[in-house]
Design an enzyme around this catalytic site. Structure first.
Site, mmCIF file in Angstrom:
data_model
loop_
_atom_site.group_PDB
_atom_site.id
_atom_site.type_symbol
_atom_site.label_atom_id
_atom_site.label_comp_id
_atom_site.label_asym_id
_atom_site.label_seq_id
_atom_site.Cartn_x
_atom_site.Cartn_y
_atom_site.Cartn_z
ATOM 1 N N CYS A 220 7.039 -13.508 -38.832
ATOM 2 C CA CYS A 220 7.998 -13.009 -38.021
ATOM 3 C C CYS A 220 8.811 -14.431 -37.352
ATOM 4 O O CYS A 220 7.879 -15.391 -37.270
ATOM 5 C CB CYS A 220 7.352 -12.310 -36.794
ATOM 6 S SG CYS A 220 6.230 -11.061 -37.327
ATOM 7 N N ARG B 72 11.960 -17.773 -43.125
ATOM 8 C CA ARG B 72 10.488 -17.588 -42.859
ATOM 9 C C ARG B 72 10.004 -16.312 -43.887
ATOM 10 O O ARG B 72 8.572 -16.083 -44.016
ATOM 11 C CB ARG B 72 10.247 -17.465 -41.376
ATOM 12 C CG ARG B 72 10.393 -18.570 -40.784
ATOM 13 C CD ARG B 72 10.358 -18.333 -39.276
ATOM 14 N NE ARG B 72 8.991 -17.635 -38.853
ATOM 15 C CZ ARG B 72 8.046 -18.449 -38.271
ATOM 16 N NH1 ARG B 72 8.228 -19.799 -37.920
ATOM 17 N NH2 ARG B 72 7.044 -17.976 -37.997
ATOM 18 N N ASN C 241 5.432 -12.280 -31.731
ATOM 19 C CA ASN C 241 4.664 -12.830 -33.117
ATOM 20 C C ASN C 241 3.443 -12.988 -32.824
ATOM 21 O O ASN C 241 2.820 -13.291 -31.824
ATOM 22 C CB ASN C 241 5.353 -14.463 -33.235
ATOM 23 C CG ASN C 241 6.759 -14.371 -33.866
ATOM 24 O OD1 ASN C 241 7.275 -13.344 -34.009
ATOM 25 N ND2 ASN C 241 6.958 -15.530 -34.264
ATOM 26 N N GLY C 242 2.677 -12.644 -34.068
ATOM 27 C CA GLY C 242 1.025 -12.895 -33.903
ATOM 28 C C GLY C 242 0.452 -11.287 -34.308
ATOM 29 O O GLY C 242 1.022 -10.353 -34.834
ATOM 30 N N LYS D 288 3.881 -23.974 -57.682
ATOM 31 C CA LYS D 288 5.359 -24.260 -57.418
ATOM 32 C C LYS D 288 6.066 -23.114 -58.584
ATOM 33 O O LYS D 288 6.869 -22.381 -58.050
ATOM 34 C CB LYS D 288 5.932 -25.539 -57.690
ATOM 35 C CG LYS D 288 6.881 -26.188 -56.836
ATOM 36 C CD LYS D 288 6.591 -26.640 -55.608
ATOM 37 C CE LYS D 288 5.689 -25.605 -54.551
ATOM 38 N NZ LYS D 288 5.046 -26.148 -53.430
ATOM 39 N N HIS E 273 -13.070 -24.621 -72.783
ATOM 40 C CA HIS E 273 -14.244 -23.848 -72.377
ATOM 41 C C HIS E 273 -13.818 -22.439 -71.989
ATOM 42 O O HIS E 273 -14.610 -21.631 -71.239
ATOM 43 C CB HIS E 273 -14.850 -24.620 -71.321
ATOM 44 C CG HIS E 273 -15.302 -25.853 -71.797
ATOM 45 N ND1 HIS E 273 -16.470 -25.841 -72.471
ATOM 46 C CD2 HIS E 273 -15.055 -27.151 -71.692
ATOM 47 C CE1 HIS E 273 -16.761 -27.207 -72.743
ATOM 48 N NE2 HIS E 273 -15.728 -27.944 -72.162
ATOM 49 N N LYS F 297 7.088 -18.822 -44.832
ATOM 50 C CA LYS F 297 7.133 -20.295 -44.793
ATOM 51 C C LYS F 297 6.059 -20.613 -44.062
ATOM 52 O O LYS F 297 5.303 -21.994 -44.357
ATOM 53 C CB LYS F 297 8.539 -20.947 -43.971
ATOM 54 C CG LYS F 297 8.581 -22.263 -43.957
ATOM 55 C CD LYS F 297 8.554 -22.937 -45.202
ATOM 56 C CE LYS F 297 8.597 -24.418 -45.006
ATOM 57 N NZ LYS F 297 8.106 -24.992 -46.288
HETATM 58 C C1 F6R Z 1 3.660 -23.497 -51.402
HETATM 59 C C2 F6R Z 1 3.582 -23.683 -49.727
HETATM 60 C C3 F6R Z 1 2.325 -23.091 -49.063
HETATM 61 C C4 F6R Z 1 1.950 -24.121 -47.932
HETATM 62 C C5 F6R Z 1 0.925 -23.404 -47.110
HETATM 63 C C6 F6R Z 1 0.100 -24.183 -46.032
HETATM 64 O O1 F6R Z 1 4.811 -24.292 -51.667
HETATM 65 O O2 F6R Z 1 4.550 -24.265 -49.041
HETATM 66 O O3 F6R Z 1 1.300 -23.286 -50.037
HETATM 67 O O4 F6R Z 1 1.639 -25.297 -48.253
HETATM 68 O O5 F6R Z 1 1.248 -22.014 -46.805
HETATM 69 O O6 F6R Z 1 1.360 -24.184 -45.025
HETATM 70 P P1 F6R Z 1 1.406 -25.539 -43.940
HETATM 71 O O7 F6R Z 1 1.522 -26.641 -44.696
HETATM 72 O O8 F6R Z 1 2.452 -25.089 -43.004
HETATM 73 O O9 F6R Z 1 -0.031 -25.351 -43.325
#
Ligand code: F6R
Length: 613
Positions: free
Chosen positions: A2, A27, A100-101, A492, A511, A608
């Site tokens: 959110c 996000r 949010n939360g 990725k 293995h 995000k």
């Molecule tokens: C993948 C990615 C996620 C973040 C993870 C931690 O590309 O971005 O795996 O690395 O959600 O997020 P942060 O770094 O914001 O704690």
């Protein structure tokens, strides 16, 4: 997850709110809404789907209010729908609230309010908040309406278990807004005769670079030209403005097709900025943020690096460096596991928490646990004032600039570089071999230029992406530090292309997983460690014999004839090679996602910043 935006000023609020929400689209969300204070009272407009759909809502262009709150929702309690979208109101429509939360005890609170006659119109946890505020507000006889509202919000927050960032507007206080946060981000941007509120700095960067950062349970009473701060007991407190160095254009695409591509290309700058002036070839590494003595570092019995996802992979790249340069045992943990596995921590343990956003719930919880058990804590984050930086004993920053694409690229390589610099600093304080450290520093300073060289591989990678984009499975293999890159490349690829992929230590493949290798399957081999290259070549031979297509990333002299495509990255110190060899593989994931016509910056089901457990 959110997102929150708010505005209180002289301009029409609705376009500012919708524009802000659009900047938060990265996000991830499923519905959006706004509420403004209009002459006839509070108006709420919301809908399922994209933020731009708000422009199609009847009457949205007629809103004239100059105060408003806005939200993008990422469903947790209740499906994506108009009813569940925020803002939510109390039964008498006196308050509008965005949140949010997660309110963990919402069932209990809902029952309490239902017993008192309140009705609920959504499945959300949030809807208890405006109704609780109403409950406390209406039973208080305080004459000063401002204090009455602050007291009602304080009483409400005391009842809430979980995390929250709240924006609240009230029909009876048409020139004000109140905000508060606990374990969920919220900042206030100061303008001229206006205040902007947001969960994320980039959403309001085009309006201001001056921010107030809030601690947990600080209440802010906003007017157009002022922000009054109160502590958890409603005593007035002072707060300093902080200036953020990011400029507005850093959160625009600047001619790139996608944020992810832009951020991949920003890596030379991100690394340069992260190294900054902390050392040069001949000087020791210095951090204003750290003041560790030889005595303290000699007493450290273990380092934990704790993080999630890509940030955790940066930790894996750093682990080797701490162990080899400082001779301190170093473990890397996934935050969501660490916090529940009763880790062995005492006052001789040093814990490093890595998080681009600084808001990841599991990482923050792991940090709190480590502190409780007596460890010293360091945070590494990319966002000034983020929650993790306020919890840690020492907070350090990567200077990658805002990372908007969900898939992390420039933050990841900057995290590796910062971890290595911290390891160098420790080794220097501990008085370790300065020749090795000097060499390493020299090579660190070369990284930005070498990343530029890696970026010239884009066309070759794009061609390979075109060949394999329709595949169902891809394997990534490597040994030692190359296996860390295999893990990151695999993550990725799966997150933005939805192709199933796995990563393996090259020697481990036989293995079990080799049973999946058949004609046409793609195997990506990463080989930068001169001591291990021959071993990995043998493992690749095993998959080629079984019909696999191969893409190789290497900085070693190898016989290229046996592989389908070989991309050569510059040679560097093995500690640093993950920063270089990951670049063509970030590009591979990017181009495959583009070939498939997917939304690179906003992959499905992902957010995000993962602010819930
Ligand atoms: C993948 C990615 C996620 C973040 C993870 C931690 O590309 O971005 O795996 O690395 O959600 O997020 P942060 O770094 O914001 O704690």
């Amino acid at each position: 997850m959110c997102g929150i935006v708010g505005y209180i000023g002289k301009q029409k609020a609705s376009p500012i709110l919708i524009n802000g929400l659009m900047r938060l689209e990265y996000r991830g969300y499923d519905s959006a809404g706004i509420s403004t204070i209009e002459p006839e009272g509070l108006v709420v407009m919301k809908d399922k789907g994209r933020v731009k759909n708000l422009y199609d809502l009847d009457g949205i262009n007629d809103l004239k209010g100059t105060i408003g709150i806005a939200h993008t929702r990422w469903a947790t309690h209740g499906k994506p729908s108009k009813e569940n979208a925020h803002p939510h109101q109390d039964n008498s429509k006196l308050f509008s609230v965005v949140h949010n939360g997660i309110i963990e005890n919402y069932n209990e609170l809902r029952k309490f309010l239902t017993d008192k006659g309140y009705k609920f119109y959504s499945d959300t946890d949030t809807e208890v908040v405006p109704n609780l505020i109403h409950y406390y507000f209406s039973k208080d006889d305080e004459k000063d309406i401002k204090m009455r509202l602050l007291k009602a919000i304080k009483a409400t927050c005391a009842d809430l278990k979980g995390s929250f960032a709240l924006e609240i507007i009230c029909k009876d206080l048409p020139d004000n807004m109140i905000v508060v946060r606990k374990d969920s981000p919220l900042v206030i941007g100061k303008g001229d005769g206006e205040n902007y509120i947001s969960s994320d700095i980039p959403a309001i960067l085009s309006f201001t670079r001056n921010f107030y950062l809030l601690n947990d349970l600080e209440y802010v009473f906003l007017s157009r030209d002022s922000a009054e701060f109160y502590d958890k007991d409603l005593n007035k407190i002072d707060k300093q403005i902080q200036s953020i160095e990011w400029d507005a254009s850093s959160s625009e695409k600047n001619g790139y097709e996608d944020f992810m591509l832009k951020e991949i290309y920003e890596q030379p700058t991100a690394i340069r900025e992260t190294i900054g002036a902390k050392f040069n070839e001949n000087s020791k590494c210095e951090f204003d943020e750290l003041n560790f003595s030889k005595e303290y570092l000699s007493s450290v019995n273990k380092i934990y690096i704790v993080a999630c996802g890509t940030a955790m992979h940066a930790g894996l790249a750093g682990k080797n460096v701490f162990e080899k340069l400082c001779r301190i045992p170093t473990e890397v943990d996934v935050a969501s596991e660490f916090r529940y596995r009763d880790p062995l921590i005492d006052d001789k343990t040093l814990c490093i928490f890595v998080s681009q956003s600084g808001e990841t719930a599991d990482t923050i919880a792991a940090l709190k646990l480590s502190k409780e058990r007596g460890a010293k804590t360091i945070s590494i984050s990319n966002v000034i004032g983020s929650s993790i930086t306020r919890e840690a004993d020492y907070s350090m920053y990567t200077h990658a600039g805002p990372e908007i694409a969900v898939a992390s690229t420039k933050a990841h390589t900057s995290q590796i570089v910062l971890l290595i610099m911290i390891a160098i600093y420790f080794a220097e304080v501990l008085g370790k071999d300065s020749k090795e450290l000097l060499e390493l520093k020299k090579e660190l300073l070369e990284l930005p230029k070498q990343i530029e060289q890696c970026l010239t591989l884009a066309d070759t990678v794009k061609e390979f992406a075109h060949k394999i984009y329709q595949e169902k499975d891809v394997f990534f293999i490597g040994r030692g530090v190359d296996e860390v890159v295999a893990k990151e490349a695999s993550l990725k690829l799966k997150e933005i292309s939805y192709i199933h992929s796995e990563s393996y230590p090259a020697g481990e493949l036989k293995h079990g997983a080799i049973a999946l290798i058949e004609k046409g399957i793609t195997v990506v081999g990463i080989m930068t460690d001169p001591t291990l290259v021959e071993k990995t070549v043998s493992n690749l031979q095993e998959v080629i014999t079984r019909g696999a297509k191969t893409l190789i990333v290497t900085n070693q002299k190898i016989d290229k004839s046996m592989f389908d495509v070989v991309v050569e990255v510059p040679e560097t110190n093995p500690f640093l090679s993950p920063v270089l060899s990951v670049i063509p593989l970030q590009l591979l994931a990017y181009y495959i996602s583009k070939e498939k016509g997917l939304d690179v910056d906003k992959p499905r089901n992902l957010a995000k910043s993962v602010t819930v457990e």
